[in-house]
Structures are given as structure tokens and as C-alpha cells.
Design a protein around this motif. Structure first.
Motif, short mmCIF file in Angstrom:
data_model
loop_
_atom_site.label_atom_id
_atom_site.label_comp_id
_atom_site.label_asym_id
_atom_site.label_seq_id
_atom_site.Cartn_x
_atom_site.Cartn_y
_atom_site.Cartn_z
N ASN A 1 0.77 -1.25 0.00
CA ASN A 1 0.00 0.00 0.00
C ASN A 1 0.80 1.30 0.00
O ASN A 1 0.21 2.36 0.14
CB ASN A 1 -0.97 -0.01 1.19
CG ASN A 1 -0.28 -0.41 2.48
OD1 ASN A 1 0.67 0.24 2.90
ND2 ASN A 1 -0.73 -1.51 3.09
N LEU A 2 2.13 1.26 -0.16
CA LEU A 2 2.81 2.56 -0.19
C LEU A 2 4.09 2.61 -1.03
O LEU A 2 4.77 1.61 -1.20
CB LEU A 2 3.17 3.04 1.23
CG LEU A 2 4.46 2.51 1.89
CD1 LEU A 2 5.03 3.53 2.84
CD2 LEU A 2 4.22 1.19 2.59
N PHE A 3 4.34 3.82 -1.55
CA PHE A 3 5.67 4.27 -1.95
C PHE A 3 6.14 5.22 -0.85
O PHE A 3 5.33 5.80 -0.14
CB PHE A 3 5.63 5.05 -3.27
CG PHE A 3 5.45 4.22 -4.51
CD1 PHE A 3 6.38 3.25 -4.86
CD2 PHE A 3 4.36 4.44 -5.35
CE1 PHE A 3 6.22 2.50 -6.02
CE2 PHE A 3 4.20 3.69 -6.51
CZ PHE A 3 5.13 2.72 -6.84
N THR A 4 7.46 5.44 -0.76
CA THR A 4 7.97 6.37 0.24
C THR A 4 8.40 7.69 -0.40
O THR A 4 8.51 7.80 -1.63
CB THR A 4 9.20 5.80 0.97
OG1 THR A 4 10.29 5.73 0.04
CG2 THR A 4 8.91 4.44 1.56
N GLU A 5 8.68 8.68 0.44
CA GLU A 5 9.19 9.97 -0.03
C GLU A 5 10.48 9.80 -0.83
O GLU A 5 10.70 10.45 -1.83
CB GLU A 5 9.43 10.91 1.16
CG GLU A 5 8.17 11.40 1.85
CD GLU A 5 7.34 12.35 0.98
OE1 GLU A 5 7.90 12.96 0.05
OE2 GLU A 5 6.13 12.47 1.24
N GLY A 6 11.36 8.90 -0.34
CA GLY A 6 12.62 8.66 -1.05
C GLY A 6 12.39 8.06 -2.43
O GLY A 6 13.06 8.42 -3.40
N GLN A 7 11.45 7.14 -2.51
CA GLN A 7 11.12 6.54 -3.81
C GLN A 7 10.49 7.58 -4.73
O GLN A 7 10.76 7.62 -5.93
CB GLN A 7 10.17 5.36 -3.60
CG GLN A 7 10.86 4.15 -2.96
CD GLN A 7 9.88 3.04 -2.62
OE1 GLN A 7 8.77 3.30 -2.16
NE2 GLN A 7 10.29 1.80 -2.85
N LYS A 8 9.67 8.44 -4.15
CA LYS A 8 9.07 9.53 -4.92
C LYS A 8 10.15 10.40 -5.55
O LYS A 8 10.12 10.70 -6.74
CB LYS A 8 8.19 10.37 -3.99
CG LYS A 8 7.74 11.71 -4.55
CD LYS A 8 6.98 12.50 -3.50
CE LYS A 8 6.52 13.85 -4.05
NZ LYS A 8 5.69 14.58 -3.07
N GLU A 9 11.13 10.76 -4.72
CA GLU A 9 12.20 11.63 -5.20
C GLU A 9 12.97 10.97 -6.35
O GLU A 9 13.26 11.60 -7.37
CB GLU A 9 13.13 11.92 -4.03
CG GLU A 9 13.92 13.18 -4.15
CD GLU A 9 14.92 13.28 -3.00
OE1 GLU A 9 14.49 13.17 -1.83
OE2 GLU A 9 16.12 13.43 -3.29
N ARG A 10 13.29 9.68 -6.17
CA ARG A 10 14.01 8.96 -7.22
C ARG A 10 13.20 8.93 -8.52
O ARG A 10 13.71 9.21 -9.60
CB ARG A 10 14.29 7.53 -6.74
CG ARG A 10 14.73 6.55 -7.83
CD ARG A 10 16.15 6.77 -8.30
NE ARG A 10 17.08 6.77 -7.19
CZ ARG A 10 17.65 5.67 -6.67
NH1 ARG A 10 17.38 4.50 -7.18
NH2 ARG A 10 18.49 5.77 -5.66
N MET A 11 11.93 8.60 -8.42
CA MET A 11 11.11 8.49 -9.63
C MET A 11 10.98 9.83 -10.35
O MET A 11 11.07 9.91 -11.57
CB MET A 11 9.72 7.93 -9.28
CG MET A 11 9.76 6.47 -8.86
SD MET A 11 8.12 5.70 -8.82
CE MET A 11 7.47 6.29 -7.27
N ARG A 12 10.79 10.89 -9.57
CA ARG A 12 10.64 12.20 -10.19
C ARG A 12 11.95 12.67 -10.81
O ARG A 12 11.95 13.34 -11.84
CB ARG A 12 10.11 13.21 -9.17
CG ARG A 12 8.67 12.90 -8.75
CD ARG A 12 8.18 13.82 -7.68
NE ARG A 12 8.02 15.19 -8.13
CZ ARG A 12 6.88 15.72 -8.57
NH1 ARG A 12 5.79 15.00 -8.64
NH2 ARG A 12 6.83 16.98 -8.96
N ARG A 13 13.07 12.28 -10.19
CA ARG A 13 14.35 12.67 -10.77
C ARG A 13 14.54 11.97 -12.13
O ARG A 13 14.99 12.57 -13.10
CB ARG A 13 15.50 12.36 -9.82
CG ARG A 13 16.75 13.17 -10.17
CD ARG A 13 17.94 12.90 -9.26
NE ARG A 13 17.58 12.62 -7.89
CZ ARG A 13 18.03 11.56 -7.21
NH1 ARG A 13 18.84 10.70 -7.78
NH2 ARG A 13 17.68 11.38 -5.95
N VAL A 14 14.21 10.70 -12.19
CA VAL A 14 14.30 9.97 -13.46
C VAL A 14 13.43 10.65 -14.52
O VAL A 14 13.85 10.89 -15.65
CB VAL A 14 13.88 8.49 -13.28
CG1 VAL A 14 13.62 7.82 -14.63
CG2 VAL A 14 14.95 7.74 -12.50
#
Ligand SMILES: [Zn+2]
Length: 346
Positions: free
Chosen positions: A232-245
Motif C-alpha cells: 500500500n505505499l511508496f515512500t518519499e525517497g522513492q518519490k524523489e528517485r522516480m521524479r528525478r528519473v
């Protein structure tokens, strides 16, 4: 680009089917995109199941998805292609992404996220895989999901019938590793700071808590391999990585306005369906009007807010005389308005 603006990624789904069973219908495709959006925006119905320990790092990625409404040839589209094939287990071959070999060519991967839905393995043992987003995309860049795992299913593959194979693979496409890292072991991490070290994958639906490597494991992360009902979740760190890509490799993917996410848009359907293309443009823009009449006016401003043009809405607009740069085009209808970013190139 500030790190928290909402970005919308246009999707094309290529359904490649042998028999009708594999020809997943529109309704299931739409249900799947809805689930993908819920998961990425943390609007999923099961956020309450995220343990208290991880609630603070659970993220709304501010990334969402919509089925493309304009195709690469500037024609209107549903964002779905359907191809009948005679190739078995086409997802295991290099044919699925090639029209000449029984599959379907990708649409420009710098403008669309391509998702192929097909048979991967006959016994259903592979649910999906992804080829990560790159600046110079390979022909296969995108996501492949076996037809039995695409959409919200009420029977059959119940462990993975919740539409989260696509959520997981979209994470891979945007540069995420599995939560336990690229290999098992406590020395290998996933490179994301706010996901705890984890020895290995989890499967099924473990009871909480579980520990490894000296900390509680986040087996309910979308990048583990637990059942759909138990992630049920992504984390803030994963969010940052995905947006950087996304911002680094795909600058034209999210800026071009090829569609709008119907579940979060507050605009009238007519305004939602209004699109500008091509964008970026060298000077001539076409506007798809849908049911809109021409008796509205549009204004074009530069980023300093200066009005450069105020004119009648038309199906074609020229900005050839503007210097290259970024402009804002706004259409107002009654109490609603829609603004497009336009990139003018040389
Ligand atoms: Zn995976």
C-alpha cells in the motif's frame, strides 16, 4: 521544476492478443489506470493498512497517468491499440514491441509511457516486467504485463488480481529497485534512504511486524513481492528517485498535455478534452476542440505575465513570430479556464 508540482504522464496501452480471452476489454483497462493513479497519488483505499511506523514516509508522488488522447500522428485516440497475433508467449520474445514481427511498435517513448498487455508465459508464472526509462530509449522501453494480471480481477489470479503488478512495474520503469535491493543480503540496499534495509523479498501476506537486518521490514511497499492486497505505499525517497528519473530523462513526457487524468480533474469534460499539438512547436499549433464552440477567446502570455496575444479561439494558431521559449496559452469558458504551457522552438 519544483519537486512537488503535479505531473501527468500520457499512456498508450498495446493489447496484443491471441484469443479473445487475452483481448482485455476497455473497462478493465480503465479500472487498471484508475488503480495506478490511486497508488501513485496515495489515494488508494487501503492506506489505513500502512503501519504507524511508516506513515510519515508514505508519499503522494504527485505523478499521475492518463490514456493519451492525441496519438503520435496528431490524431485523436483512446490511447489503446489492439493487435491480433499468432505468436505464443509473445512477451517472452523480442516480438511484442515490433509490428513487423507480430507485435506493436512503441509510440515515441519520450512522449508516451508504452504498456504492452499480452501473454508472457502460458502458465502465467511471469506477471510482468519493465525496461527502465532512458534518455535514449530502446525499442522495448516501457512495461509488459501479462493479460491475466492487468486490471482489477474478481476471480482467477487472486494474489495479484488487484492491479498492482502495474504499480510495481511502473516503479521499475521510473528507476526503482526492489525494496530489498538488487540482491539479497543486508549489505545490499535499494539506494533509497527511507526504506529500511531488508534481507530478502516477502511473498504472500506476512503478518506485521517482520524484522531483518536489525529493523522492521517494509514488506507492504509496492516494490516488494507481497500480494496486491498487502501492499500500500511508496515512500518519499522513492518519490524523489522516480521524479528525478522523469525530469532528467523524460522532459517532454510530462509537459506536453496529451491527456488529463479524469479522476482528479475539476475541469468540465469539454475543457478536459481540449488539447494543443504539436508541443513543442516551431510555430503552428492545432487545437482539438471537442464540443467547444469557437466563440471563446484565448490569451497567450510569456512567463513574465505579459499579454502577447488575445484572440478568437481557432483550430489553428500561429506563434511563428514569437521568439523561442516557453509561453502560456489560456482559454476561458464561463467560470473555468485551462492553461497550456507551450514550448516554441527554432
Ligand atoms: Zn520487480
Amino acid at each position: 521544476m519544483d519537486n512537488d508540482s503535479l505531473v501527468t504522464i500520457p499512456i498508450v496501452i498495446h493489447v496484443i492478443f491471441g484469443d479473445e480471452d487475452q483481448n482485455v476489454d476497455d473497462e478493465r483497462l480503465l479500472g487498471q489506470i484508475r488503480r495506478l493513479n490511486e497508488d501513485f497519488r496515495r489515494l488508494n483505499p487501503d492506506t489505513a493498512l500502512t503501519p504507524a511506523l511508516f506513515k510519515d514516509v508514505a508519499a503522494d508522488t504527485k505523478v499521475e497517468f492518463c490514456l493519451a488522447e492525441i496519438d503520435p500522428w496528431s490524431e485523436s485516440t483512446k490511447g489503446i491499440t489492439r493487435t491480433q497475433t499468432f505468436v505464443n508467449e509473445i512477451g517472452l520474445t523480442q516480438r511484442y514491441w515490433q509490428s513487423a514481427l507480430g507485435g506493436q511498435d512503441a509510440w515515441d517513448q519520450n512522449r508516451y509511457l508504452n504498456i504492452w498487455v499480452c501473454e508472457i508465459v502460458e502458465d502465467g508464472s511471469i506477471a510482468g516486467f519493465a525496461e527502465a526509462a532512458k534518455m535514449e530509449p530502446a525499442g522495448a522501453e516501457g512495461i509488459v504485463i501479462d493479460y491475466r494480471y492487468f486490471g482489477i480481477l474478481t476471480s482467477g489470479m487472486s494474489s495479484f488480481g488487484g492491479g498492482r503488478t502495474l504499480t510495481h512495474e511502473t516503479g521499475h520503469w521510473l528507476g526503482l529497485s526492489h525494496i530489498w535491493g538488487v540482491e539479497t543480503g543486508c549489505a545490499i540496499d535499494d539506494g533509497i534512504e527511507d526504506t529500511p534495509l531488508q534481507l530478502d523479498r516477502y511473498r504472500g501476506c506476512p503478518t506485521y511486524p517482520q524484522q531483518s537486518c536489525g529493523s522492521e521490514d517494509m514488506f507492504m511497499n509496492f516494490m516488494d513481492l507481497t500480494d496486491d492486497a498487502c501492499m500500500n505505499l511508496f515512500t518519499e525517497g522513492q518519490k524523489e528517485r522516480m521524479r528525478r528519473v522523469l525530469f532528467t530523462f523524460k522532459p517532454n513526457l510530462w509537459i506536453q498535455d496529451l491527456c488529463e487524468n479524469p479522476t482528479t480533474s475539476s475541469l468540465s469534460p469539454d475543457l478536459q478534452r481540449m488539447h494543443l499539438f504539436p508541443n513543442p512547436t516551431r510555430g503552428h499549433l492545432r487545437i482539438s476542440l471537442g464540443n467547444l464552440t469557437l466563440n471563446h477567446r484565448i490569451q497567450i502570455r510569456n512567463l513574465q505575465g505579459q499579454m502577447l496575444s488575445y484572440r478568437q479561439l481557432d483550430e489553428g494558431i500561429s506563434i511563428s513570430d514569437f521568439p523561442p521559449g516557453l509561453y502560456l496559452l489560456t482559454l476561458e469558458t464561463g467560470d473555468q479556464s485551462k492553461t497550456f504551457k507551450i514550448i516554441k522552438t527554432d
